[in-house]
Design an enzyme around this catalytic site. Structure first.
Site, PDB file in Angstrom:
ATOM      1  N   ASN A   1     -72.211 115.023   0.401  1.00 30.21           N
ATOM      2  CA  ASN A   1     -73.319 115.920   0.477  1.00 30.21           C
ATOM      3  C   ASN A   1     -74.363 114.501   1.599  1.00 30.21           C
ATOM      4  O   ASN A   1     -74.484 113.185   1.288  1.00 30.21           O
ATOM      5  CB  ASN A   1     -74.157 115.788  -0.600  1.00 30.21           C
ATOM      6  N   VAL A   2     -75.157 115.569   2.163  1.00 26.53           N
ATOM      7  CA  VAL A   2     -76.075 114.591   3.134  1.00 26.53           C
ATOM      8  C   VAL A   2     -77.874 114.735   3.304  1.00 26.53           C
ATOM      9  O   VAL A   2     -78.861 114.514   4.014  1.00 26.53           O
ATOM     10  CB  VAL A   2     -75.480 114.978   4.839  1.00 26.53           C
TER      11      VAL A   2
ATOM     12  N   HIS B   1     -69.835 110.981   3.780  1.00 29.49           N
ATOM     13  CA  HIS B   1     -70.517 112.154   5.385  1.00 29.49           C
ATOM     14  C   HIS B   1     -71.372 112.028   5.872  1.00 29.49           C
ATOM     15  O   HIS B   1     -71.943 112.819   6.878  1.00 29.49           O
ATOM     16  CB  HIS B   1     -69.576 113.637   4.973  1.00 29.49           C
TER      17      HIS B   1
ATOM     18  N   CYS C   1     -77.383 106.426  17.470  1.00 26.77           N
ATOM     19  CA  CYS C   1     -76.613 106.517  18.543  1.00 26.77           C
ATOM     20  C   CYS C   1     -75.180 106.437  19.080  1.00 26.77           C
ATOM     21  O   CYS C   1     -74.450 105.900  18.485  1.00 26.77           O
ATOM     22  CB  CYS C   1     -77.773 105.041  19.588  1.00 26.77           C
TER      23      CYS C   1
ATOM     24  N   CYS D   1     -82.765 105.720  22.148  1.00 29.04           N
ATOM     25  CA  CYS D   1     -81.653 105.026  21.331  1.00 29.04           C
ATOM     26  C   CYS D   1     -83.306 103.234  21.656  1.00 29.04           C
ATOM     27  O   CYS D   1     -83.002 103.029  22.577  1.00 29.04           O
ATOM     28  CB  CYS D   1     -80.975 104.532  21.728  1.00 29.04           C
TER      29      CYS D   1
ATOM     30  N   GLY E   1     -68.825 120.013  -8.147  1.00 28.18           N
ATOM     31  CA  GLY E   1     -69.136 121.120  -7.202  1.00 28.18           C
ATOM     32  C   GLY E   1     -68.462 121.016  -5.909  1.00 28.18           C
ATOM     33  O   GLY E   1     -69.412 120.761  -4.472  1.00 28.18           O
TER      34      GLY E   1
ATOM     35  N   SER F   1     -64.832 121.942  -3.183  1.00 24.17           N
ATOM     36  CA  SER F   1     -63.625 122.616  -3.379  1.00 24.17           C
ATOM     37  C   SER F   1     -62.348 121.914  -2.680  1.00 24.17           C
ATOM     38  O   SER F   1     -61.568 122.845  -3.072  1.00 24.17           O
ATOM     39  CB  SER F   1     -63.829 123.373  -1.837  1.00 24.17           C
TER      40      SER F   1
ATOM     41  N   ASN G   1     -66.922 122.934 -11.710  1.00 23.29           N
ATOM     42  CA  ASN G   1     -67.039 123.247 -10.930  1.00 23.29           C
ATOM     43  C   ASN G   1     -67.788 125.031 -11.170  1.00 23.29           C
ATOM     44  O   ASN G   1     -67.454 125.214 -12.475  1.00 23.29           O
ATOM     45  CB  ASN G   1     -65.787 123.310  -9.724  1.00 23.29           C
ATOM     46  N   LEU G   2     -67.826 125.523  -9.945  1.00 16.53           N
ATOM     47  CA  LEU G   2     -67.993 126.761 -10.364  1.00 16.53           C
ATOM     48  C   LEU G   2     -66.782 127.963 -10.995  1.00 16.53           C
ATOM     49  O   LEU G   2     -66.903 128.621 -11.448  1.00 16.53           O
ATOM     50  CB  LEU G   2     -68.845 127.899  -9.448  1.00 16.53           C
TER      51      LEU G   2
HETATM   52  P1  OAD Z   1     -68.245 123.736  -0.137  1.00 11.38           P
HETATM   53  O1  OAD Z   1     -68.717 124.827   0.453  1.00 11.38           O
HETATM   54  O2  OAD Z   1     -66.420 123.510   0.789  1.00 11.38           O
HETATM   55  O3  OAD Z   1     -67.770 123.961  -1.761  1.00 11.38           O
HETATM   56  C1  OAD Z   1     -68.800 123.489  -2.471  1.00 11.38           C
HETATM   57  C2  OAD Z   1     -67.700 124.214  -4.155  1.00 11.38           C
HETATM   58  O4  OAD Z   1     -68.808 124.185  -4.043  1.00 11.38           O
HETATM   59  C3  OAD Z   1     -67.043 125.542  -4.495  1.00 11.38           C
HETATM   60  O5  OAD Z   1     -66.030 124.756  -4.478  1.00 11.38           O
HETATM   61  C4  OAD Z   1     -68.118 126.169  -5.220  1.00 11.38           C
HETATM   62  O6  OAD Z   1     -67.539 127.160  -6.369  1.00 11.38           O
HETATM   63  C5  OAD Z   1     -69.139 125.031  -6.021  1.00 11.38           C
HETATM   64  N1  OAD Z   1     -70.069 125.976  -6.158  1.00 11.38           N
HETATM   65  C6  OAD Z   1     -70.783 126.657  -5.801  1.00 11.38           C
HETATM   66  N2  OAD Z   1     -71.829 126.875  -6.463  1.00 11.38           N
HETATM   67  C7  OAD Z   1     -71.871 126.005  -7.344  1.00 11.38           C
HETATM   68  C8  OAD Z   1     -72.665 125.607  -8.582  1.00 11.38           C
HETATM   69  N3  OAD Z   1     -73.959 126.340  -8.606  1.00 11.38           N
HETATM   70  N4  OAD Z   1     -72.332 124.866  -9.424  1.00 11.38           N
HETATM   71  C9  OAD Z   1     -71.244 124.393  -9.570  1.00 11.38           C
HETATM   72  N5  OAD Z   1     -69.966 124.119  -8.500  1.00 11.38           N
HETATM   73  C10 OAD Z   1     -70.714 124.807  -7.528  1.00 11.38           C
HETATM   74  O7  OAD Z   1     -68.064 122.467  -0.076  1.00 11.38           O
HETATM   75  P2  OAD Z   1     -67.625 121.026  -0.033  1.00 11.38           P
HETATM   76  O8  OAD Z   1     -66.392 120.758  -0.775  1.00 11.38           O
HETATM   77  O9  OAD Z   1     -69.025 119.711  -0.205  1.00 11.38           O
HETATM   78  O10 OAD Z   1     -68.328 117.998   5.484  1.00 11.38           O
HETATM   79  O11 OAD Z   1     -67.503 120.414   1.722  1.00 11.38           O
HETATM   80  C11 OAD Z   1     -66.838 119.063   2.183  1.00 11.38           C
HETATM   81  C12 OAD Z   1     -67.228 119.165   3.199  1.00 11.38           C
HETATM   82  O12 OAD Z   1     -67.064 120.446   4.139  1.00 11.38           O
HETATM   83  C13 OAD Z   1     -68.765 118.891   3.695  1.00 11.38           C
HETATM   84  O13 OAD Z   1     -68.813 117.704   3.309  1.00 11.38           O
HETATM   85  C14 OAD Z   1     -68.934 118.881   5.144  1.00 11.38           C
HETATM   86  C15 OAD Z   1     -68.513 119.866   4.987  1.00 11.38           C
HETATM   87  O14 OAD Z   1     -67.444 120.980   6.039  1.00 11.38           O
HETATM   88  C16 OAD Z   1     -68.843 117.480   7.051  1.00 11.38           C
HETATM   89  O15 OAD Z   1     -69.921 118.502   7.199  1.00 11.38           O
HETATM   90  C17 OAD Z   1     -68.184 117.041   7.485  1.00 11.38           C
END
Ligand code: OAD
Length: 231
Positions: A90-91, A107, A115, A134, A173, A175, A199-200
């Site tokens: 997360n950012v 990330h 820059c 910059c 949390g 995917s 996870n959800l």
């Molecule tokens: P995703 O959007 O791919 O996945 C989010 C996950 O959180 C899913 O599996 C949902 O089922 C789960 N979820 C949703 N609501 C929830 C809740 N209330 N409690 C628990 N789980 C829940 O997000 P990330 O896996 O973080 O990268 O994505 C990975 C990377 O892909 C990000 O860091 C970003 C994105 O592209 C960049 O931008 C480089």
């Protein structure tokens, strides 16, 4: 007693703080093409679009508050007798705002500016524009300090070391769709860690975990932390 704990967090832990995930229904990648807003090529083609995308996310993140899951992980780190490391995709700053200190933003971070020309980093302004120069080299190629697709995530040497020495690895949390983070469960398991997915719903990598726990992070994570601290 469990020894060292490595936590991998993703967008799902911040979902109940009002920050959108990427791949869920209505997620950010259903509204935007990631090639346009999350790649160096997209930034080169249309910097205004990319900067306005991240300006909006920076504003949302600043207005959001940590939820019970972020606070529970901070409590875990304070009370667990061995090391607890949070590796986050997360950012946002919600882990830090909940009190966590040992956080690796693999990330990048919305609060940072980078820059594109000389790699100098500084604190991001609220609104980043194409004409921001910059502070070091003067180039007008300011970008958010975010790792885009095709770029190498931050802190990887440290992260491999943490995975190799973890006794417990917990993904929360996320995917399991984005690498290298999606492989961390296998690496930790091969190094001997017990593995838990919170996870959800089952992620793409659910079969790699020894234990699973499904439900909203704000409920499941505090319960899991309580049981872990009582173990
Ligand atoms: P995703 O959007 O791919 O996945 C989010 C996950 O959180 C899913 O599996 C949902 O089922 C789960 N979820 C949703 N609501 C929830 C809740 N209330 N409690 C628990 N789980 C829940 O997000 P990330 O896996 O973080 O990268 O994505 C990975 C990377 O892909 C990000 O860091 C970003 C994105 O592209 C960049 O931008 C480089």
């Amino acid at each position: 007693m469990t020894g060292k704990i490595v936590l991998l967090t993703g967008a799902g832990i911040s979902a109940e703080s009002g920050l959108g995930t990427f791949r869920d229904k209505d997620g950010l990648w259903t509204q935007y093409d990631l090639n346009d807003v999350a790649t160096p090529e997209g930034f080169h083609r249309n910097p205004d679009l990319v900067l306005s995308f991240y300006n909006a996310r920076r504003k949302n993140a600043a207005q959001a508050s940590p939820n019970a899951a972020h606070f529970a992980l901070a409590k875990l780190a304070q009370e667990h007798p061995a090391e607890v490391v949070i590796v986050t995709q997360n950012v946002d700053s919600l882990h830090e705002r909940a009190g966590s200190t040992n956080v690796l933003h693999m990330h990048g971070h919305l609060a940072g500016a980078l820059c594109h020309a000389c790699q100098t980093r500084w604190d991001a302004p609220e609104i980043m524009t194409k004409s921001d120069a910059c502070p070091s080299c003067g180039a007008k190629s300011t970008r958010p300090d975010i790792v885009w697709f095709g770029e190498i995530p931050y802190y990887m040497d440290e992260i491999w070391e943490h995975l190799a020495t973890a006794d417990l690895f917990v993904a929360i949390g996320t995917s399991g769709e984005v690498y290298p983070a999606a492989d961390f469960v296998q690496i930790a398991a091969q190094a001997g860690a017990h593995t838990v997915e919170i996870n959800l719903e089952p992620s793409a990598r659910v079969s790699d975990f020894a234990e699973t726990c499904f439900g909203p992070a704000s409920e499941v994570v505090p319960n899991w932390v309580t049981s872990e601290l009582e173990r």
